[in-house]
Design a protein around this motif. Structure first.
Motif, PDB file in Angstrom:
ATOM      1  N   ASN A 137       0.840  -1.199   0.000  1.00 32.18           N
ATOM      2  CA  ASN A 137       0.000   0.000   0.000  1.00 32.18           C
ATOM      3  C   ASN A 137       0.874   1.248   0.000  1.00 32.18           C
ATOM      4  OD1 ASN A 137      -2.982  -0.778   0.260  1.00 32.18           O
ATOM      5  ND2 ASN A 137      -2.010  -2.118   1.762  1.00 32.18           N
ATOM      6  N   LEU A 138       0.240   2.418  -0.009  1.00 28.19           N
ATOM      7  CA  LEU A 138       0.972   3.677  -0.097  1.00 28.19           C
ATOM      8  C   LEU A 138       1.283   4.286   1.261  1.00 28.19           C
ATOM      9  CD1 LEU A 138      -0.987   5.376  -3.052  1.00 28.19           C
ATOM     10  CD2 LEU A 138       1.083   3.971  -3.166  1.00 28.19           C
ATOM     11  N   ASP A 139       0.723   3.750   2.337  1.00 32.23           N
ATOM     12  CA  ASP A 139       0.865   4.391   3.647  1.00 32.23           C
ATOM     13  C   ASP A 139       2.307   4.429   4.131  1.00 32.23           C
ATOM     14  OD1 ASP A 139      -2.119   4.674   4.281  1.00 32.23           O
ATOM     15  OD2 ASP A 139      -1.918   2.547   3.824  1.00 32.23           O
ATOM     16  N   GLY A 140       3.061   3.364   3.891  1.00 36.37           N
ATOM     17  CA  GLY A 140       4.456   3.338   4.302  1.00 36.37           C
ATOM     18  C   GLY A 140       5.273   4.414   3.606  1.00 36.37           C
ATOM     19  N   PHE A 141       5.019   4.624   2.307  1.00 31.50           N
ATOM     20  CA  PHE A 141       5.704   5.677   1.564  1.00 31.50           C
ATOM     21  C   PHE A 141       5.335   7.053   2.120  1.00 31.50           C
ATOM     22  CE2 PHE A 141       4.758   2.333  -1.706  1.00 31.50           C
ATOM     23  CZ  PHE A 141       6.045   1.818  -1.771  1.00 31.50           C
ATOM     24  N   TYR A 146       6.777  11.912   5.128  1.00 25.58           N
ATOM     25  CA  TYR A 146       6.311  12.848   6.161  1.00 25.58           C
ATOM     26  C   TYR A 146       7.404  13.074   7.203  1.00 25.58           C
ATOM     27  CZ  TYR A 146       1.782  15.112   6.789  1.00 25.58           C
ATOM     28  OH  TYR A 146       0.751  15.995   6.766  1.00 25.58           O
ATOM     29  N   VAL A 147       7.928  11.974   7.770  1.00 27.99           N
ATOM     30  CA  VAL A 147       8.922  12.127   8.835  1.00 27.99           C
ATOM     31  C   VAL A 147      10.255  12.630   8.272  1.00 27.99           C
ATOM     32  CG1 VAL A 147       9.844   9.754   8.808  1.00 27.99           C
ATOM     33  CG2 VAL A 147       9.794  11.055  10.942  1.00 27.99           C
ATOM     34  N   ALA A 171       8.399  17.337  -2.112  1.00 28.05           N
ATOM     35  CA  ALA A 171       7.878  16.935  -3.422  1.00 28.05           C
ATOM     36  C   ALA A 171       7.542  15.449  -3.429  1.00 28.05           C
ATOM     37  CB  ALA A 171       8.899  17.252  -4.513  1.00 28.05           C
ATOM     38  N   GLY A 172       8.434  14.624  -2.819  1.00 30.36           N
ATOM     39  CA  GLY A 172       8.158  13.196  -2.713  1.00 30.36           C
ATOM     40  C   GLY A 172       6.892  12.929  -1.927  1.00 30.36           C
ATOM     41  N   LEU A 173       6.692  13.689  -0.860  1.00 33.09           N
ATOM     42  CA  LEU A 173       5.476  13.558  -0.052  1.00 33.09           C
ATOM     43  C   LEU A 173       4.242  13.902  -0.874  1.00 33.09           C
ATOM     44  CD1 LEU A 173       4.080  13.209   2.722  1.00 33.09           C
ATOM     45  CD2 LEU A 173       4.605  15.612   3.176  1.00 33.09           C
ATOM     46  N   GLY A 181      -0.295  15.208   2.139  1.00 29.42           N
ATOM     47  CA  GLY A 181       0.917  15.794   2.701  1.00 29.42           C
ATOM     48  C   GLY A 181       0.952  17.307   2.703  1.00 29.42           C
ATOM     49  N   LEU A 182      -0.067  17.954   2.147  1.00 28.91           N
ATOM     50  CA  LEU A 182      -0.042  19.413   2.019  1.00 28.91           C
ATOM     51  C   LEU A 182       0.108  20.161   3.349  1.00 28.91           C
ATOM     52  CD1 LEU A 182      -0.188  21.706  -0.029  1.00 28.91           C
ATOM     53  CD2 LEU A 182      -2.679  21.692   0.209  1.00 28.91           C
ATOM     54  N   PRO A 183      -0.502  19.698   4.466  1.00 26.22           N
ATOM     55  CA  PRO A 183      -0.368  20.448   5.732  1.00 26.22           C
ATOM     56  C   PRO A 183       1.065  20.639   6.206  1.00 26.22           C
ATOM     57  CG  PRO A 183      -2.173  18.867   5.891  1.00 26.22           C
ATOM     58  CD  PRO A 183      -1.460  18.588   4.602  1.00 26.22           C
ATOM     59  N   VAL A 184       1.999  19.808   5.749  1.00 22.39           N
ATOM     60  CA  VAL A 184       3.387  19.969   6.204  1.00 22.39           C
ATOM     61  C   VAL A 184       3.975  21.292   5.711  1.00 22.39           C
ATOM     62  CG1 VAL A 184       4.726  18.940   4.322  1.00 22.39           C
ATOM     63  CG2 VAL A 184       5.445  18.581   6.672  1.00 22.39           C
ATOM     64  N   LEU A 185       3.377  21.877   4.673  1.00 19.80           N
ATOM     65  CA  LEU A 185       3.834  23.187   4.194  1.00 19.80           C
ATOM     66  C   LEU A 185       3.717  24.236   5.296  1.00 19.80           C
ATOM     67  CD1 LEU A 185       4.846  24.917   1.837  1.00 19.80           C
ATOM     68  CD2 LEU A 185       2.458  25.233   1.145  1.00 19.80           C
TER      69      LEU A 185
END
Length: 477
Positions: A137-141, A146-147, A171-173, A181-185
């Motif tokens: 799945n994509l969750d691990g990526f 994220y981290v 960008a990878g996120l 992943g947008l909130p990390v901005l």
């Protein structure tokens, strides 16, 4: 060597444990529907078509999610060949790196190896994180990028030379799972706004960072935008925003369900996390210390969107585990230290005792978690289910293939063929009997063994081509 082991003892232990958790019996089970076999089939088509920009599933374009996860799976296929192991390898490998990065992130934030080790243990014994990382799945990526992005925010704060690496990770996120992943901005801007505004001093790294982000991020998005007229509506609004309008993000409609799912996902860590959060908030440490506020802001930014969505699922909340893993040991340590200070005068002594008690309690709880989920996570023997067995047998047929069941992605992955599920057909062909009564010719169909009785009852002739305990492949006579 002795000094090396002493210095990196916790790193070595957590690496060894995480490697075991994520790779032990990794390929003992076959891929499952829906997402795992679905995503594996998309990655297979990248290799088959030698096209890394245009994703495809079952002969149709796929642009639900960006391609990063599929690229990494396809790269694994290139190296190891196509198998269950190679489908899951990139996620498991990044899972190990995620645990190490979480350790390093906690170390940078709190300057305490005991708490860093405990953060890693919490993440590594949260059952739903482990289950999803050990799958295709994509969750691990997503959690890895994220981290990594958060860690690079902290590194960039120390030396702005890391800014281009930060933008590449971001960008990878953003290329992993649509808008998740947008909130990390906001975290980037919150922690680095002074450095970003200091353009005169940092313009080289700012320019290189923006250029790096653009080179990685934009090619796929621009190509899809030009190729598919519904890309914006479908990818960003239907999948990314789940058809929500702006106002809906201010309506808290799913608090109970989200917290219930968090409890299911991290299990026995749930109440220690609530206690830790409450103590850090009541003692104002969550507001006074910038690093602690940073983690709480991260928690809020990741968790809040799911509190406003009716479509939140258990696995959607896995990125929330990261800030939870940081908050929990810090809060427990702070609470124990606060209580010890009432009976012990020396801060240093109280700190050492608090470290020991936190480590002991987290080791104990980790052992309990691991013992509970051991048989859930690790298959004890190899097993090929009937849906996979019959799907592999489909590979030999060149006729049009129909499927009268719900293991659609599994059939596509293991057969390597395009499959037409009956539920996608018009009403006059939607069942096995209706299909045989229609004017369709020259096809084979997979159906359950008991369904053959329906054909006999309607005096419809068929030829049995393959059969196992549950399924048959037949053709119309």
């Amino acid at each position: 060597m002795k000094n090396f082991i002493k210095k990196y003892f916790f790193h070595i232990v957590i690496f060894s444990f995480s490697f075991f958790i994520f790779f032990y019996h990794l390929d003992y089970t076959t891929l499952v529907s829906f997402d795992e076999a679905w995503y594996g089939a998309i990655a297979k088509n990248i290799i088959k078509n030698n096209d890394w920009l245009n994703l495809e599933f079952n002969g149709k374009p796929y642009y639900d999610h960006p391609p990063m996860g599929f690229w990494l799976m396809a790269l694994s296929y290139k190296i190891f060949g196509i198998s269950e192991f190679s489908t899951r390898f990139p996620s498991s490998f990044l899972g190990v790196l995620t645990i190490l990065l979480l350790f390093l992130t906690a170390e940078k934030l709190f300057k305490n190896r005991f708490l860093s080790f405990c953060s890693s243990l919490l993440m590594l014994t949260s059952v739903w994180y482990v289950l999803r990382v050990r799958s295709g799945n994509l969750d691990g990526f997503l959690v890895f990028f994220y981290v990594l992005t958060v860690y690079l925010i902290l590194k960039t704060k120390e030396r702005f030379i890391f800014f281009p690496l930060l933008t590449l990770s971001f960008a990878g996120l953003m290329l992993t799972k649509t808008l998740v992943g947008l909130p990390v901005l906001i975290l980037i801007l919150f922690f680095l706004w002074q450095e970003i505004l200091n353009f005169k001093k940092n313009w080289r790294f700012l320019t290189l960072g923006l250029l790096s982000f653009s080179i990685l991020f934009f090619p796929w998005y621009l190509s899809q935008w030009q190729k598919y007229s519904d890309f914006y509506q479908y990818h960003f609004l239907t999948i990314g925003a789940r058809n929500k309008d702006l106002w809906s993000f201010f309506k808290l409609i799913n608090i109970d369900k989200s917290f219930f799912y968090l409890h299911m996902g991290i299990r026995k860590w749930y109440y220690p996390w609530l206690l830790s959060s409450l103590f850090l908030l009541l003692t104002f440490k969550a507001f006074v210390k910038k690093e602690v506020f940073f983690v709480f802001l991260w928690l809020f930014l990741v968790l809040y969107p799911f509190l406003t969505s009716e479509r939140t699922e258990l696995w959607h909340l896995i990125p929330v585990y990261l800030p939870i893993a940081l908050i929990t040991p810090l809060g427990i340590y702070s609470l124990i230290f606060f209580l010890l200070k009432m009976i012990i005068s020396g801060k240093k002594v109280a700190g050492k005792i608090a470290n020991f008690l936190v480590l002991l309690s987290f080791l104990f709880l980790s052992f309990i978690q691991f013992k509970i989920y051991y048989y859930e996570v690790f298959p004890q023997s190899r097993f090929i289910p009937d849906d996979v067995d019959i799907s592999k047998k489909l590979a030999k047929y060149s006729k049009r293939i129909f499927l009268d069941d719900d293991f659609f992605p599994v059939a596509v992955f293991y057969s390597g063929k395009e499959i037409q599920p009956l539920f996608t057909l018009s009403d006059d062909k939607k069942t096995l009997v209706k299909l045989f009564l229609s004017d369709e010719k020259d096809f084979v169909i997979v159906t359950r063994n008991w369904a053959l009785n329906n054909l006999k009852e309607n005096n419809l002739s068929y030829k049995l081509l393959e059969k196992n305990n549950s399924y048959s492949i037949i053709e119309k006579l």
